[in-house]
Design a protein around this motif. Structure first.
Motif, PDB file in Angstrom:
ATOM      1  N   PRO A 137       0.806  -1.238   0.000  1.00 37.49           N
ATOM      2  CA  PRO A 137       0.000   0.000   0.000  1.00 37.49           C
ATOM      3  C   PRO A 137       0.833   1.279   0.000  1.00 37.49           C
ATOM      4  CG  PRO A 137      -0.955  -1.614   1.486  1.00 37.49           C
ATOM      5  CD  PRO A 137       0.355  -2.183   1.036  1.00 37.49           C
ATOM      6  N   LEU A 138       1.964   1.279   0.731  1.00 44.87           N
ATOM      7  CA  LEU A 138       2.791   2.481   0.771  1.00 44.87           C
ATOM      8  C   LEU A 138       3.419   2.754  -0.594  1.00 44.87           C
ATOM      9  CD1 LEU A 138       4.065   4.833   2.278  1.00 44.87           C
ATOM     10  CD2 LEU A 138       5.885   3.278   3.049  1.00 44.87           C
ATOM     11  N   GLN A 139       3.914   1.710  -1.243  1.00 47.66           N
ATOM     12  CA  GLN A 139       4.504   1.891  -2.572  1.00 47.66           C
ATOM     13  C   GLN A 139       3.457   2.374  -3.571  1.00 47.66           C
ATOM     14  OE1 GLN A 139       5.989  -2.106  -2.938  1.00 47.66           O
ATOM     15  NE2 GLN A 139       8.112  -1.519  -2.431  1.00 47.66           N
ATOM     16  N   SER A 140       2.259   1.815  -3.468  1.00 48.21           N
ATOM     17  CA  SER A 140       1.186   2.238  -4.360  1.00 48.21           C
ATOM     18  C   SER A 140       0.853   3.712  -4.162  1.00 48.21           C
ATOM     19  CB  SER A 140      -0.061   1.377  -4.108  1.00 48.21           C
ATOM     20  OG  SER A 140      -1.123   1.773  -4.942  1.00 48.21           O
ATOM     21  N   ALA A 141       0.836   4.149  -2.919  1.00 48.10           N
ATOM     22  CA  ALA A 141       0.558   5.561  -2.632  1.00 48.10           C
ATOM     23  C   ALA A 141       1.686   6.449  -3.139  1.00 48.10           C
ATOM     24  CB  ALA A 141       0.356   5.751  -1.131  1.00 48.10           C
ATOM     25  N   ARG A 142       2.929   5.976  -3.029  1.00 50.46           N
ATOM     26  CA  ARG A 142       4.060   6.756  -3.553  1.00 50.46           C
ATOM     27  C   ARG A 142       3.945   6.919  -5.061  1.00 50.46           C
ATOM     28  NH1 ARG A 142       8.953   3.355  -1.720  1.00 50.46           N
ATOM     29  NH2 ARG A 142      10.045   4.672  -3.245  1.00 50.46           N
ATOM     30  N   VAL A 143       3.486   5.869  -5.757  1.00 52.20           N
ATOM     31  CA  VAL A 143       3.301   5.966  -7.197  1.00 52.20           C
ATOM     32  C   VAL A 143       2.256   7.016  -7.533  1.00 52.20           C
ATOM     33  CG1 VAL A 143       2.437   4.757  -9.238  1.00 52.20           C
ATOM     34  CG2 VAL A 143       4.032   3.610  -7.713  1.00 52.20           C
ATOM     35  N   ARG A 144       1.138   7.024  -6.779  1.00 57.16           N
ATOM     36  CA  ARG A 144       0.097   8.016  -7.056  1.00 57.16           C
ATOM     37  C   ARG A 144       0.634   9.434  -6.842  1.00 57.16           C
ATOM     38  NH1 ARG A 144      -2.052   6.278 -10.509  1.00 57.16           N
ATOM     39  NH2 ARG A 144      -3.529   8.009 -10.387  1.00 57.16           N
ATOM     40  N   ARG A 145       1.428   9.617  -5.786  1.00 55.44           N
ATOM     41  CA  ARG A 145       1.993  10.944  -5.537  1.00 55.44           C
ATOM     42  C   ARG A 145       2.956  11.328  -6.663  1.00 55.44           C
ATOM     43  NH1 ARG A 145       6.392  12.697  -0.965  1.00 55.44           N
ATOM     44  NH2 ARG A 145       6.333  14.949  -1.371  1.00 55.44           N
ATOM     45  N   LEU A 146       3.754  10.370  -7.129  1.00 54.97           N
ATOM     46  CA  LEU A 146       4.686  10.664  -8.216  1.00 54.97           C
ATOM     47  C   LEU A 146       3.929  11.066  -9.474  1.00 54.97           C
ATOM     48  CD1 LEU A 146       7.550  10.778  -9.318  1.00 54.97           C
ATOM     49  CD2 LEU A 146       7.412   8.317  -9.772  1.00 54.97           C
ATOM     50  N   HIS A 147       2.833  10.392  -9.773  1.00 54.67           N
ATOM     51  CA  HIS A 147       2.031  10.777 -10.930  1.00 54.67           C
ATOM     52  C   HIS A 147       1.521  12.206 -10.782  1.00 54.67           C
ATOM     53  CE1 HIS A 147       2.038   7.268 -13.416  1.00 54.67           C
ATOM     54  NE2 HIS A 147       1.506   6.473 -12.501  1.00 54.67           N
ATOM     55  N   ALA A 148       1.095  12.557  -9.591  1.00 55.69           N
ATOM     56  CA  ALA A 148       0.613  13.923  -9.359  1.00 55.69           C
ATOM     57  C   ALA A 148       1.735  14.942  -9.577  1.00 55.69           C
ATOM     58  CB  ALA A 148       0.052  14.044  -7.945  1.00 55.69           C
ATOM     59  N   ARG A 149       2.930  14.616  -9.102  1.00 54.82           N
ATOM     60  CA  ARG A 149       4.054  15.533  -9.280  1.00 54.82           C
ATOM     61  C   ARG A 149       4.401  15.686 -10.755  1.00 54.82           C
ATOM     62  NH1 ARG A 149       8.727  13.554  -5.364  1.00 54.82           N
ATOM     63  NH2 ARG A 149       9.487  15.701  -5.557  1.00 54.82           N
ATOM     64  N   ILE A 150       4.306  14.594 -11.514  1.00 58.33           N
ATOM     65  CA  ILE A 150       4.583  14.654 -12.944  1.00 58.33           C
ATOM     66  C   ILE A 150       3.567  15.550 -13.646  1.00 58.33           C
ATOM     67  CG2 ILE A 150       4.561  13.295 -15.075  1.00 58.33           C
ATOM     68  CD1 ILE A 150       5.764  10.971 -13.396  1.00 58.33           C
ATOM     69  N   VAL A 151       2.297  15.378 -13.306  1.00 59.24           N
ATOM     70  CA  VAL A 151       1.250  16.215 -13.912  1.00 59.24           C
ATOM     71  C   VAL A 151       1.487  17.680 -13.578  1.00 59.24           C
ATOM     72  CG1 VAL A 151      -1.208  16.773 -13.828  1.00 59.24           C
ATOM     73  CG2 VAL A 151      -0.478  14.390 -14.017  1.00 59.24           C
ATOM     74  N   PHE A 152       1.846  17.971 -12.331  1.00 56.04           N
ATOM     75  CA  PHE A 152       2.043  19.360 -11.909  1.00 56.04           C
ATOM     76  C   PHE A 152       3.221  19.988 -12.645  1.00 56.04           C
ATOM     77  CE2 PHE A 152       3.653  22.506  -8.700  1.00 56.04           C
ATOM     78  CZ  PHE A 152       2.604  23.405  -8.848  1.00 56.04           C
ATOM     79  N   VAL A 153       4.315  19.238 -12.771  1.00 56.33           N
ATOM     80  CA  VAL A 153       5.490  19.770 -13.459  1.00 56.33           C
ATOM     81  C   VAL A 153       5.187  20.029 -14.933  1.00 56.33           C
ATOM     82  CG1 VAL A 153       7.776  19.122 -14.307  1.00 56.33           C
ATOM     83  CG2 VAL A 153       7.224  18.840 -11.906  1.00 56.33           C
ATOM     84  N   ARG A 154       4.392  19.166 -15.534  1.00 56.84           N
ATOM     85  CA  ARG A 154       4.115  19.303 -16.959  1.00 56.84           C
ATOM     86  C   ARG A 154       3.198  20.483 -17.273  1.00 56.84           C
ATOM     87  NH1 ARG A 154       3.237  12.955 -18.815  1.00 56.84           N
ATOM     88  NH2 ARG A 154       5.405  12.571 -19.425  1.00 56.84           N
ATOM     89  N   SER A 155       2.232  20.750 -16.389  1.00 52.55           N
ATOM     90  CA  SER A 155       1.237  21.762 -16.749  1.00 52.55           C
ATOM     91  C   SER A 155       1.060  22.874 -15.732  1.00 52.55           C
ATOM     92  CB  SER A 155      -0.116  21.090 -16.960  1.00 52.55           C
ATOM     93  OG  SER A 155      -0.644  20.610 -15.732  1.00 52.55           O
ATOM     94  N   ARG A 156       1.270  22.578 -14.442  1.00 53.95           N
ATOM     95  CA  ARG A 156       0.998  23.536 -13.369  1.00 53.95           C
ATOM     96  C   ARG A 156      -0.421  24.098 -13.483  1.00 53.95           C
ATOM     97  NH1 ARG A 156       5.540  24.511 -10.398  1.00 53.95           N
ATOM     98  NH2 ARG A 156       7.508  23.993 -11.395  1.00 53.95           N
ATOM     99  N   GLY A 157      -1.318  23.289 -14.001  1.00 60.25           N
ATOM    100  CA  GLY A 157      -2.708  23.687 -14.121  1.00 60.25           C
ATOM    101  C   GLY A 157      -3.562  23.083 -13.025  1.00 60.25           C
ATOM    102  N   SER A 158      -4.840  22.874 -13.348  1.00 57.82           N
ATOM    103  CA  SER A 158      -5.803  22.462 -12.332  1.00 57.82           C
ATOM    104  C   SER A 158      -5.863  20.955 -12.121  1.00 57.82           C
ATOM    105  CB  SER A 158      -7.192  22.966 -12.730  1.00 57.82           C
ATOM    106  OG  SER A 158      -7.571  22.438 -14.006  1.00 57.82           O
ATOM    107  N   GLU A 159      -5.184  20.168 -12.981  1.00 51.19           N
ATOM    108  CA  GLU A 159      -5.333  18.711 -12.884  1.00 51.19           C
ATOM    109  C   GLU A 159      -4.600  18.105 -11.704  1.00 51.19           C
ATOM    110  OE1 GLU A 159      -3.908  20.305 -15.357  1.00 51.19           O
ATOM    111  OE2 GLU A 159      -4.966  19.982 -17.255  1.00 51.19           O
ATOM    112  N   ALA A 160      -3.566  18.774 -11.200  1.00 49.84           N
ATOM    113  CA  ALA A 160      -2.683  18.136 -10.220  1.00 49.84           C
ATOM    114  C   ALA A 160      -3.281  18.072  -8.817  1.00 49.84           C
ATOM    115  CB  ALA A 160      -1.341  18.863 -10.177  1.00 49.84           C
ATOM    116  N   LEU A 197      -8.530  29.680 -12.376  1.00 54.97           N
ATOM    117  CA  LEU A 197      -8.774  28.784 -13.508  1.00 54.97           C
ATOM    118  C   LEU A 197      -8.884  27.334 -13.081  1.00 54.97           C
ATOM    119  CD1 LEU A 197      -6.382  30.338 -16.199  1.00 54.97           C
ATOM    120  CD2 LEU A 197      -8.812  30.784 -15.831  1.00 54.97           C
ATOM    121  N   GLY A 198      -8.864  27.088 -11.773  1.00 58.13           N
ATOM    122  CA  GLY A 198      -8.959  25.720 -11.290  1.00 58.13           C
ATOM    123  C   GLY A 198     -10.363  25.174 -11.465  1.00 58.13           C
ATOM    124  N   GLY A 199     -10.490  24.124 -12.263  1.00 59.49           N
ATOM    125  CA  GLY A 199     -11.815  23.566 -12.487  1.00 59.49           C
ATOM    126  C   GLY A 199     -12.111  22.360 -11.633  1.00 59.49           C
ATOM    127  N   GLY A 200     -11.139  21.911 -10.842  1.00 65.05           N
ATOM    128  CA  GLY A 200     -11.340  20.730 -10.025  1.00 65.05           C
ATOM    129  C   GLY A 200     -11.321  21.072  -8.553  1.00 65.05           C
TER     130      GLY A 200
END
Length: 989
Positions: A503-526, A562-565
């Motif tokens: 479970p901890l590794q799975s949660a780390r993966v989800r956080r890493l995905h969020a960081r990747i999204v934020f770095v790529r767009s810095r928009g509302s998806e992260a 502009l945050g839609g989420g």
């Protein structure tokens, strides 16, 4: 194109080539002119074998050029590099990136530069695909001949080089210290003799070397050093972006035809010739290689029509055909050489012995000019190497890598041996995978984050146990993210998800995905992704949970209007409920509590928690805690959590920005330093030190270019609004607003509206300022909403929108009263004075001037003098008004704030005073970098100390100071104190 000396000389010279041609073509009309026979690129010489004479099949054998080799054609390109050499000889430095497709002549141009660098020492390095994952391999190759000069370096700089090159053990070298060490190494070498460094195939350098060399190239100024890179156009990362560039195009038709005739010594059908020229598109290597294997009958009109393909593809096919015709032992020896990137002849010989191959097997390849074996093994062209390696079968490749692993020293070259073992291993093997993990740890210790990620990734592929493999994939993904390889991080994170994760590794993966999204767009998806990760982490790791909550808040603040989420209020509610880790509160705990309280309980309730966070950061930053730099940006001004401006605390803002730069420099945080420099520039801007702010912005932009990061542009945008004319400023603002809207960055859009209000308030265009301020105030951007309200009050008061101004003042007072600082109460008093009348107004104006005069914010102080003077003039107190307006005019003029200075001048003229337009203070005649260096020298820093702080060589610092002295009409550093106006703040960075 290349030719040997004498290529254009007398036609009576008898050569083996001419004898062969005479025998093959008895009719002189069938032979190409004698002068052209020698004008063959790369020193290629035409010869006909006995078999070829029967079929009249053309064979061109290539040799490497001698020292007398010259480049024909490309007069403009040759002139460019010759001028670079002359510039270096004259005591100035230069950097150049030569770009072009495969075979276009980049290496030939580097050779030409080396041949015309009389009086200069030249050192060379070349990138290799096989070494791209080895940290600092390219840097070591270039610097190895210069390491004797490194003895002159300071101990920390020498140690940084030793650790990076594996000559010593120690903590990962500070990236900027390593860059400075490299800069000073080449500068020291150039003190004895001008130095030209040539780097070929830079697209294949390891990432760490590219960053350091790009850093050095951008700082070369007065060291008599030239740094020239050759890079393929196919370089997708656009390495070394921002450096002076020379892009090589195909040869013009006349030169291409001359080269083709030098390669094909006989008549060519016009249609066939046109076909070859069209397919080659002026590419010299294509013109040399495409005709190989063509029969003379084809040249007479039977040239087959092939599907059009890129020149590089056709050239590589030509090399493949020739390699395929070689004996099996020769092909295996070439493959062994292709897999060994060092060109080490001894290593090649030992590997060949392991494979049972005699070195005599190289003879056919040598005869065809595919390879040269001298002090080093060298392929005719990188495409020969790739043709040997990429088109070999997997069994042969693994066999040669196994042989190389066996003969590579396991102590001195453990990482390269492990890499060969890994490439020789087809099936999962925990022993090899474990060795790669150890290599990754060593690479990370040397600062080679990209190499560490590559080692971890290959270790993942070779790990037999599925659970361990997925855990290593996650580690590899996190390492790739740290190395700024976002695409690789995404790919590896997906691989980690494919297998069993706890479970901890799975949660780390989800956080890493969020960081990747934020770095790529810095928009509302992260933001919602961070909250999902935080929710998974909550029962598992309280510390990681709270970090993810803080990242969610940051993402929501960045998305803003502009945050839609997920909204910032939803993120704050979640954060307030997050579990706490045992032990004393961490820096993350302090920030999380303060920011979440701001959005759940209001401004007044958040003041003390936010101040506690600032105090915690100031303590840790003062102690130099390395981990502090990771979160310090949260406490700085132009960031998702600009706490100090939110609290109207200019002292904390100054201290934290100063600490951010110092810690980022000290820890070599390449991604953080540009952000910290921009924050520090914001402090200087508010202090009226526009030249210093501009110098820091330029440095940040150069670093962002080197690292590929996206620079924060608010400070530079605000500086444009203060300094430039309306047209230029509005153009920059509109572009920033479009970009922010396209990317969903609501906070950046709000700041663009704020800058619009600042611009038009300065130009006395209060209607336009009102529109910008109202747009900015439509959303409460954390840290800046109070700034928006200040502009709205002034624009509303001046444009007659009294109700709007009064409402803005009420909202402003809610924060400024709770903050209670001189900054807060000073802008509150100034804003209130604009809406008051007679005696009450004057009291507030006086309070504003007094309070803001006790801060670092000279820009705000000048504005207080301005509005006070304007009010006094309207009260018909012209004498008093002139005193305030003169002060405002002088301050704005010294800052370089043209719009506000013009506004003050107009008011002065309205009092009856004649305004003598003047330039800025003496220091403003200097460039931003000169002003920066002069300020440091004024404060007593030595040239090496200034160089270490600004990442310049001491020689360059001395050169800049000579220019400063000439401009200011002084002759010593002591005079700087009297010539340069003293500033209330320290010098930048």
């Amino acid at each position: 194109m290349r030719a040997f000396p004498g290529a254009a000389r007398g036609g009576d010279l008898e050569t083996p080539e001419r004898i062969l041609l005479r025998d093959a073509f008895p009719d002189p009309a069938e032979r190409a002119p004698a002068a052209v026979h020698h004008a063959v690129p790369g020193g290629a010489r035409a010869q006909l074998t006995s078999e070829a004479k029967e079929s009249k099949l053309l064979v061109v054998t290539a040799f490497w050029p001698s020292a007398g080799c010259v480049v024909l054609g490309r007069s403009r390109d040759r002139q460019t590099v010759e001028q670079l050499a002359a510039q270096v000889r004259d005591g100035r430095s230069a950097a150049l990136v030569v770009r072009g497709e495969t075979g276009i002549g980049k290496t030939a141009l580097l050779d030409h530069l080396a041949a015309h660098a009389q009086g200069c020492r030249t050192v060379r390095a070349a990138g290799s695909e096989a070494e791209m994952e080895l940290p600092f391999a390219g840097l070591h190759q270039l610097c190895a001949p210069l390491l004797d000069d490194a003895d002159q370096l300071s101990t920390p700089q020498r140690e940084a080089l030793d650790v990076a090159f594996g000559l010593a053990t120690g903590p990962a070298p500070n990236a900027f210290l390593l860059g400075l060490a490299t800069l000073n190494t080449v500068a020291e070498a150039a003190r004895e003799r001008p130095l030209i460094c040539l780097v070929d195939d830079a697209q294949w350098l390891d990432r760490a070397s590219v960053q350091v060399l790009g850093f050095v190239a951008r700082r070369l100024q007065a060291e008599s050093v030239g740094l020239v890179f050759a890079v393929r156009d196919s370089d997708t990362e656009r390495l070394l972006e921002g450096l002076p560039t020379l892009t090589l195009e195909g040869l013009p038709e006349d030169e291409a035809l001359a080269l083709l005739r030098s390669v094909i010594p006989g008549p060519i059908d016009a249609h066939v010739r046109s076909r070859i020229l069209a397919e080659a598109r002026g590419n010299p290597l294509a013109l040399m290689e495409l005709p190989r294997g063509i029969t003379m009958a084809d040249l007479g009109g039977g040239f087959p029509r092939r599907a059009s393909r890129p020149s590089a593809s056709r050239i590589e096919e030509s090399f493949q055909d020739r390699i395929g015709s070689l004996p099996p032992a020769t092909r295996r020896l070439l493959l062994l050489a292709a897999a060994e990137p060092l060109g080490d002849v001894t290593l090649l010989r030992r590997g060949a012995e392991r494979l049972g191959i005699s070195m005599d097997a190289a003879s056919p390849a040598l005869a065809l000019g595919l390879i040269e074996i001298g002090g080093r093994v060298r392929f005719r062209h990188p495409l020969v190497r790739s043709a040997c390696y990429d088109h070999a079968n997997e069994y042969d490749r693994t066999e040669v890598h196994h042989a190389l692993a066996e003969v590579t020293d396991p102590v001195r070259d453990a990482d390269r041996r492990a890499w060969h073992r890994a490439l020789a291993t087809v099936l999962p093997d925990e022993d090899v995978a474990g060795e790669l993990v150890r290599c990754a740890d060593r690479a990370r210790a040397r600062g080679g984050l990209a190499a560490a990620a590559a080692f971890f990734e290959r270790a993942t592929e070779l790990t037999p146990d599925r659970r361990t493999r997925c855990a290593r994939a996650l580690t590899a993904a996190e390492a790739a993210f740290d190395a700024a390889s976002v695409d690789s991080a995404h790919h590896l994170a997906r691989a980690a998800e494919a297998g069993p994760l706890d479970p901890l590794q799975s949660a780390r993966v989800r956080r890493l995905h969020a960081r990747i999204v934020f770095v790529r767009s810095r928009g509302s998806e992260a933001a919602p992704l961070f909250l999902e990760a935080a929710d998974r982490l909550a029962p598992l790791d309280a510390a990681l949970t709270r970090e993810a909550c803080l990242e969610a808040l940051a993402a929501a603040i960045f998305a803003g209007r502009l945050g839609g989420g997920t909204t910032v209020w939803e993120a704050a509610d979640f954060a307030r409920a997050a579990p706490r880790a045992p032990g004393p509160p961490s820096r993350v705990d302090h920030i999380l509590e303060g920011v979440s309280t701001r959005f759940t309980a209001g401004y007044a309730a958040a003041v003390e928690p936010l101040r506690g966070a600032l105090r915690a950061f100031q303590r840790e930053a003062g102690g130099g805690h390395v981990d502090t730099v990771r979160w310090l940006w949260l406490a700085c001004p132009v960031a998702p959590e600009p706490i100090a401006p939110e609290l109207w605390d200019d002292e904390a803002w100054h201290d934290l920005a100063d600490s951010a730069v110092r810690l980022a420099r000290g820890t070599g945080a390449l991604a953080s330093l540009p952000v910290a420099l921009t924050y520090r520039a914001g402090v200087h801007l508010q202090a009226g030190e526009f030249a210093e702010a501009s110098a820091l912005i330029d440095e940040a932009n150069a670093l962002n270019t080197a690292t590929g990061n996206t620079p924060p542009d608010y400070t530079s945008l605000l500086l444009v609004a203060w300094r430039d004319d309306e047209h230029q400023a509005k153009k920059a603002i509109d572009e920033a607003a479009r970009t922010a809207t396209d990317k969903g960055q609501g906070r950046a859009l709000g700041l663009a509206h704020h800058v619009t209000a600042v611009l038009y308030n300065g130009l006395s265009r209060y209607g336009a300022a009102l529109d910008g301020a109202q747009r900015a105030c439509a959303y409460e951007d954390f840290g800046f909403f109070g700034w928006y309200l200040v502009e709205l009050v002034e624009a509303g008061a001046r444009s007659g929108a009294q109700e709007v101004a009064h409402d803005a003042l009420d909202r402003l007072t809610e924060t400024t009263e709770a903050a209670g600082t001189n900054w807060a109460l000073g802008v509150q008093a100034r804003s209130r004075a604009l809406l008051e009348k007679e005696r009450d107004a004057e009291n507030f104006y006086r309070e504003a001037v007094d309070r803001l005069g006790r801060t670092r914010l000279r820009v705000e102080q000048a504005r207080a003098h301005l509005v006070y003077g304007e009010w006094l003039r309207r009260e018909n107190r012209k004498s008093d008004a002139r005193e305030q307006l003169r002060t405002a005019y002088d301050m704005f003029t010294d800052f370089g704030a043209s719009g506000y200075a013009a506004r003050a001048a107009a008011e002065l003229q309205a009092t009856g005073e004649t305004v003598v337009r003047r330039g800025t203070a003496a220091g403003a005649a200097l460039t931003p970098q000169e002003a920066h260096i002069a300020g440091l020298a004024r404060d007593g820093l030595t040239n090496p100390e200034i160089g270490a702080q600004l990442f310049l060589s001491p020689h360059t610092v001395e050169w800049h100071l000579r220019k400063v002295f000439a401009k200011l009409g002084i002759s010593s550093r002591r005079q700087l104190r009297t010539v340069l106006a003293e500033r209330p703040t320290t010098t930048p960075g």
